[in-house]
Design a protein around this motif. Sequence first.
Motif, mmCIF file in Angstrom:
data_model
loop_
_atom_site.group_PDB
_atom_site.id
_atom_site.type_symbol
_atom_site.label_atom_id
_atom_site.label_comp_id
_atom_site.label_asym_id
_atom_site.label_seq_id
_atom_site.Cartn_x
_atom_site.Cartn_y
_atom_site.Cartn_z
ATOM 1 N N LEU A 1 4.156 1.293 8.391
ATOM 2 C CA LEU A 1 3.212 0.614 9.279
ATOM 3 C C LEU A 1 3.051 1.339 10.610
ATOM 4 O O LEU A 1 1.954 1.387 11.166
ATOM 5 N N LYS A 2 4.129 1.925 11.113
ATOM 6 C CA LYS A 2 4.034 2.667 12.371
ATOM 7 C C LYS A 2 3.175 3.924 12.200
ATOM 8 O O LYS A 2 2.466 4.307 13.120
ATOM 9 N N LYS A 3 3.231 4.534 11.029
ATOM 10 C CA LYS A 3 2.387 5.716 10.761
ATOM 11 C C LYS A 3 0.930 5.302 10.509
ATOM 12 O O LYS A 3 0.003 5.974 10.928
ATOM 13 N N GLY B 1 4.600 -10.490 -5.319
ATOM 14 C CA GLY B 1 3.174 -10.758 -5.236
ATOM 15 C C GLY B 1 2.532 -9.570 -4.542
ATOM 16 O O GLY B 1 3.161 -8.524 -4.385
ATOM 17 N N LYS B 2 1.306 -9.746 -4.084
ATOM 18 C CA LYS B 2 0.614 -8.645 -3.416
ATOM 19 C C LYS B 2 1.319 -8.270 -2.111
ATOM 20 O O LYS B 2 1.575 -7.102 -1.847
ATOM 21 N N ALA B 3 1.635 -9.261 -1.297
ATOM 22 C CA ALA B 3 2.236 -8.971 0.000
ATOM 23 C C ALA B 3 3.698 -9.402 0.094
ATOM 24 O O ALA B 3 4.420 -8.920 0.948
ATOM 25 N N GLY C 1 0.787 -1.224 0.000
ATOM 26 C CA GLY C 1 0.000 0.000 0.000
ATOM 27 C C GLY C 1 0.819 1.273 0.000
ATOM 28 O O GLY C 1 0.281 2.359 0.076
ATOM 29 N N ASN C 2 2.132 1.145 -0.104
ATOM 30 C CA ASN C 2 2.971 2.338 -0.138
ATOM 31 C C ASN C 2 3.698 2.387 -1.476
ATOM 32 O O ASN C 2 4.358 1.418 -1.859
ATOM 33 N N THR C 3 3.599 3.493 -2.177
ATOM 34 C CA THR C 3 4.214 3.608 -3.507
ATOM 35 C C THR C 3 5.734 3.569 -3.446
ATOM 36 O O THR C 3 6.376 3.215 -4.425
ATOM 37 N N LEU D 1 17.524 -3.598 0.211
ATOM 38 C CA LEU D 1 16.775 -4.408 1.176
ATOM 39 C C LEU D 1 16.602 -3.636 2.487
ATOM 40 O O LEU D 1 15.500 -3.567 3.035
ATOM 41 N N LYS D 2 17.670 -3.026 2.967
ATOM 42 C CA LYS D 2 17.593 -2.237 4.213
ATOM 43 C C LYS D 2 16.613 -1.076 4.052
ATOM 44 O O LYS D 2 15.846 -0.772 4.969
ATOM 45 N N ALA D 3 16.632 -0.439 2.894
ATOM 46 C CA ALA D 3 15.702 0.667 2.630
ATOM 47 C C ALA D 3 14.255 0.159 2.618
ATOM 48 O O ALA D 3 13.353 0.817 3.148
ATOM 49 N N LEU D 4 14.026 -1.017 2.028
ATOM 50 C CA LEU D 4 12.682 -1.609 2.005
ATOM 51 C C LEU D 4 12.210 -1.930 3.428
ATOM 52 O O LEU D 4 11.053 -1.703 3.773
ATOM 53 N N ILE D 5 13.106 -2.453 4.238
ATOM 54 C CA ILE D 5 12.773 -2.767 5.629
ATOM 55 C C ILE D 5 12.387 -1.489 6.366
ATOM 56 O O ILE D 5 11.336 -1.426 7.018
ATOM 57 N N ASN D 6 13.228 -0.466 6.270
ATOM 58 C CA ASN D 6 12.954 0.805 6.958
ATOM 59 C C ASN D 6 11.658 1.445 6.467
ATOM 60 O O ASN D 6 10.862 1.949 7.267
ATOM 61 N N GLN D 7 11.447 1.438 5.163
ATOM 62 C CA GLN D 7 10.234 2.023 4.578
ATOM 63 C C GLN D 7 8.994 1.304 5.103
ATOM 64 O O GLN D 7 8.006 1.928 5.475
ATOM 65 N N SER D 8 9.059 -0.018 5.168
ATOM 66 C CA SER D 8 7.926 -0.810 5.631
ATOM 67 C C SER D 8 7.618 -0.535 7.103
ATOM 68 O O SER D 8 6.464 -0.305 7.480
ATOM 69 N N VAL D 9 8.645 -0.537 7.940
ATOM 70 C CA VAL D 9 8.459 -0.280 9.369
ATOM 71 C C VAL D 9 7.884 1.117 9.589
ATOM 72 O O VAL D 9 6.902 1.290 10.325
ATOM 73 N N ASP D 10 8.459 2.113 8.925
ATOM 74 C CA ASP D 10 7.973 3.497 9.067
ATOM 75 C C ASP D 10 6.517 3.624 8.611
ATOM 76 O O ASP D 10 5.692 4.238 9.289
#
Length: 140
Positions: free
Chosen positions: A133-135, A105-107, A88-90, A122-131
């Motif tokens: 979801l926290k927002k 895939g979707k998820a 859900g994040n571009t 990969l590290k950027a994807l991890i950080n982006q995902s955590v940020d």
Amino acid sequence: MYELKTKQTDNSVLEFIENVDNPKKREDAYKLLDIFTDTTGYEAKMWGPTIIGFGAYHYKYESGHEGDAPLVGFSPRKAKISLYFATGNTEREALLKDFGKHTAGKACVYINKVADIDTEVLKALINQSVDFLKKTYPNQ
């Protein structure tokens, strides 16, 4: 009522990785364990029988469906390694363009081996995902 299969368990992450049949996939699982742990600052936990997750959040959809899930995670499966990031994040799509050899895939994002990907992305994807979801799901 529907019950989620993917719940956090007390099973050992290291024991799970040690039981991965393919030695190369086992080695990659340890590499990913280090990258995800260092990047998130969260301790790895087993979610269900096969997902190694980091952090957690509680979601509730408009439909009323709710549950808990890891912020990010991975699973060294027989065919490919599954990486779990927020959807859900571009920004995710933009980062995946420079990620390396993968399918999405979707998820999940699927890779054959860590050597196929850019670990900085990969590290950027991890950080982006955590940020993200926290927002999206504050009060965690």
